[in-house]
Design a protein around this motif. Sequence first.
Motif, PDB file in Angstrom:
ATOM      1  N   GLU A  30       9.596  -1.909  10.176  1.00 46.28           N
ATOM      2  CA  GLU A  30      10.259  -0.801  10.866  1.00 46.28           C
ATOM      3  C   GLU A  30       9.243   0.036  11.620  1.00 46.28           C
ATOM      4  O   GLU A  30       8.043   0.023  11.325  1.00 46.28           O
ATOM      5  CB  GLU A  30      11.023   0.085   9.881  1.00 46.28           C
ATOM      6  CG  GLU A  30      10.148   0.844   8.906  1.00 46.28           C
ATOM      7  CD  GLU A  30      10.891   1.975   8.193  1.00 46.28           C
ATOM      8  OE1 GLU A  30      11.664   2.700   8.858  1.00 46.28           O
ATOM      9  OE2 GLU A  30      10.675   2.135   6.982  1.00 46.28           O
ATOM     10  N   HIS A  32       9.325   4.180  13.160  1.00 45.40           N
ATOM     11  CA  HIS A  32      10.136   5.396  13.181  1.00 45.40           C
ATOM     12  C   HIS A  32       9.262   6.527  13.682  1.00 45.40           C
ATOM     13  O   HIS A  32       8.224   6.832  13.080  1.00 45.40           O
ATOM     14  CB  HIS A  32      10.663   5.699  11.774  1.00 45.40           C
ATOM     15  CG  HIS A  32      11.558   6.898  11.698  1.00 45.40           C
ATOM     16  ND1 HIS A  32      12.914   6.837  11.928  1.00 45.40           N
ATOM     17  CD2 HIS A  32      11.281   8.198  11.409  1.00 45.40           C
ATOM     18  CE1 HIS A  32      13.448   8.037  11.780  1.00 45.40           C
ATOM     19  NE2 HIS A  32      12.476   8.878  11.466  1.00 45.40           N
ATOM     20  N   LEU A  97      25.440   6.282   8.899  1.00 42.21           N
ATOM     21  CA  LEU A  97      24.093   5.881   8.474  1.00 42.21           C
ATOM     22  C   LEU A  97      23.454   6.975   7.611  1.00 42.21           C
ATOM     23  O   LEU A  97      22.874   6.692   6.561  1.00 42.21           O
ATOM     24  CB  LEU A  97      23.227   5.604   9.699  1.00 42.21           C
ATOM     25  CG  LEU A  97      21.836   5.051   9.384  1.00 42.21           C
ATOM     26  CD1 LEU A  97      21.931   3.618   8.885  1.00 42.21           C
ATOM     27  CD2 LEU A  97      20.935   5.119  10.607  1.00 42.21           C
ATOM     28  N   ALA A 101      22.492   6.756   3.515  1.00 40.84           N
ATOM     29  CA  ALA A 101      21.164   7.090   3.013  1.00 40.84           C
ATOM     30  C   ALA A 101      21.223   8.257   2.032  1.00 40.84           C
ATOM     31  O   ALA A 101      20.485   8.298   1.037  1.00 40.84           O
ATOM     32  CB  ALA A 101      20.236   7.427   4.173  1.00 40.84           C
ATOM     33  N   ALA A 104      22.453   6.951  -1.299  1.00 37.14           N
ATOM     34  CA  ALA A 104      21.425   6.113  -1.925  1.00 37.14           C
ATOM     35  C   ALA A 104      20.286   6.961  -2.485  1.00 37.14           C
ATOM     36  O   ALA A 104      19.715   6.648  -3.536  1.00 37.14           O
ATOM     37  CB  ALA A 104      20.885   5.109  -0.905  1.00 37.14           C
ATOM     38  N   GLY A 105      19.962   8.046  -1.788  1.00 35.14           N
ATOM     39  CA  GLY A 105      18.858   8.888  -2.227  1.00 35.14           C
ATOM     40  C   GLY A 105      19.207   9.833  -3.360  1.00 35.14           C
ATOM     41  O   GLY A 105      18.311  10.329  -4.047  1.00 35.14           O
ATOM     42  N   PRO A 177      18.650  10.201  11.308  1.00 35.54           N
ATOM     43  CA  PRO A 177      18.935   8.797  10.982  1.00 35.54           C
ATOM     44  C   PRO A 177      17.699   7.923  11.135  1.00 35.54           C
ATOM     45  O   PRO A 177      16.864   8.149  12.016  1.00 35.54           O
ATOM     46  CB  PRO A 177      20.030   8.411  11.976  1.00 35.54           C
ATOM     47  CG  PRO A 177      19.925   9.408  13.082  1.00 35.54           C
ATOM     48  CD  PRO A 177      19.416  10.672  12.474  1.00 35.54           C
ATOM     49  N   ARG A 178      17.594   6.910  10.281  1.00 36.10           N
ATOM     50  CA  ARG A 178      16.464   5.977  10.282  1.00 36.10           C
ATOM     51  C   ARG A 178      17.012   4.557  10.336  1.00 36.10           C
ATOM     52  O   ARG A 178      17.863   4.179   9.534  1.00 36.10           O
ATOM     53  CB  ARG A 178      15.622   6.186   9.020  1.00 36.10           C
ATOM     54  CG  ARG A 178      14.282   5.501   9.030  1.00 36.10           C
ATOM     55  CD  ARG A 178      13.513   5.775   7.753  1.00 36.10           C
ATOM     56  NE  ARG A 178      12.111   5.387   7.889  1.00 36.10           N
ATOM     57  CZ  ARG A 178      11.117   6.233   8.071  1.00 36.10           C
ATOM     58  NH1 ARG A 178      11.358   7.537   8.099  1.00 36.10           N
ATOM     59  NH2 ARG A 178       9.867   5.797   8.217  1.00 36.10           N
ATOM     60  N   ASP A 181      17.591   2.270   7.309  1.00 38.25           N
ATOM     61  CA  ASP A 181      18.673   2.577   6.370  1.00 38.25           C
ATOM     62  C   ASP A 181      19.950   1.801   6.677  1.00 38.25           C
ATOM     63  O   ASP A 181      20.897   1.836   5.882  1.00 38.25           O
ATOM     64  CB  ASP A 181      18.966   4.076   6.368  1.00 38.25           C
ATOM     65  CG  ASP A 181      17.866   4.884   5.690  1.00 38.25           C
ATOM     66  OD1 ASP A 181      17.182   4.316   4.816  1.00 38.25           O
ATOM     67  OD2 ASP A 181      17.688   6.064   6.037  1.00 38.25           O
ATOM     68  N   LEU A 184      21.726  -0.275   4.136  1.00 41.11           N
ATOM     69  CA  LEU A 184      22.640   0.332   3.166  1.00 41.11           C
ATOM     70  C   LEU A 184      24.091   0.336   3.642  1.00 41.11           C
ATOM     71  O   LEU A 184      24.991   0.652   2.854  1.00 41.11           O
ATOM     72  CB  LEU A 184      22.215   1.778   2.889  1.00 41.11           C
ATOM     73  CG  LEU A 184      20.783   1.994   2.378  1.00 41.11           C
ATOM     74  CD1 LEU A 184      20.448   3.479   2.393  1.00 41.11           C
ATOM     75  CD2 LEU A 184      20.618   1.409   0.983  1.00 41.11           C
TER      76      LEU A 184
END
Length: 213
Positions: A30, A32, A97, A101, A104-105, A177-178, A181, A184
């Motif tokens: 990735e 970013h 997105l 994330a 998930a975090g 946003p990344r 991610d 996911l």
Amino acid sequence: MAEAPRLLVIETATAACSVALLADGVVLAERHELVGRGHAERLIPMIGELPGGGRADAILVDVGPGSFTGVRVGLAAARGLAIGWGVPVHGYSSLALIAAAGFAGDPALDRLSVVLEGGHGEVFVQHFATPLIDTAPLASLQPEAAFAALDGRPAFGSGIRRLAALADGLDLREVLPRAADAVLLPPDFATLPPRPLYGRGPDAKTLAERGLA
């Protein structure tokens, strides 16, 4: 054994410029960066820095809502690469997105709101629950209305600064946003048409739309 199909993810809907190469649910690589409005200059070089020049079997691109110019830069690149490589391209929402994330975090969360910077002082807002489902449609709201709509949910995104002054004790988490991610996202959230999701109506209207013709 044949290699798993590779997926190139392109993320340009906010001040971040982000790309990722995924395969079989794993992030292979990735890039970013926080670029502000420099997506057009950085996106293609960042893709080129990925293994194999980012060459993939399919492309997934953020269709918005978010920056009008950023979304269009990402879509133009995705469509161009898809034609050149002869691969399919699909879209996903920046809001979904960030929600994926967020859950998930923080596995303790069962609901949250995503709040992104919009236009004309408004913010884009959407509510989500886990497992990832949207519990309300996307809306573009004034900060006061967005605050009222939170209903106790924690808020994630770039637009939370517009809510911070409205009340004390809010659970506000500033994130962008990344691309990585996207690993996911459930399949249903990664099959949007590759066209802009602006989140609000255009500022310019035709004479007919204004009832003058």
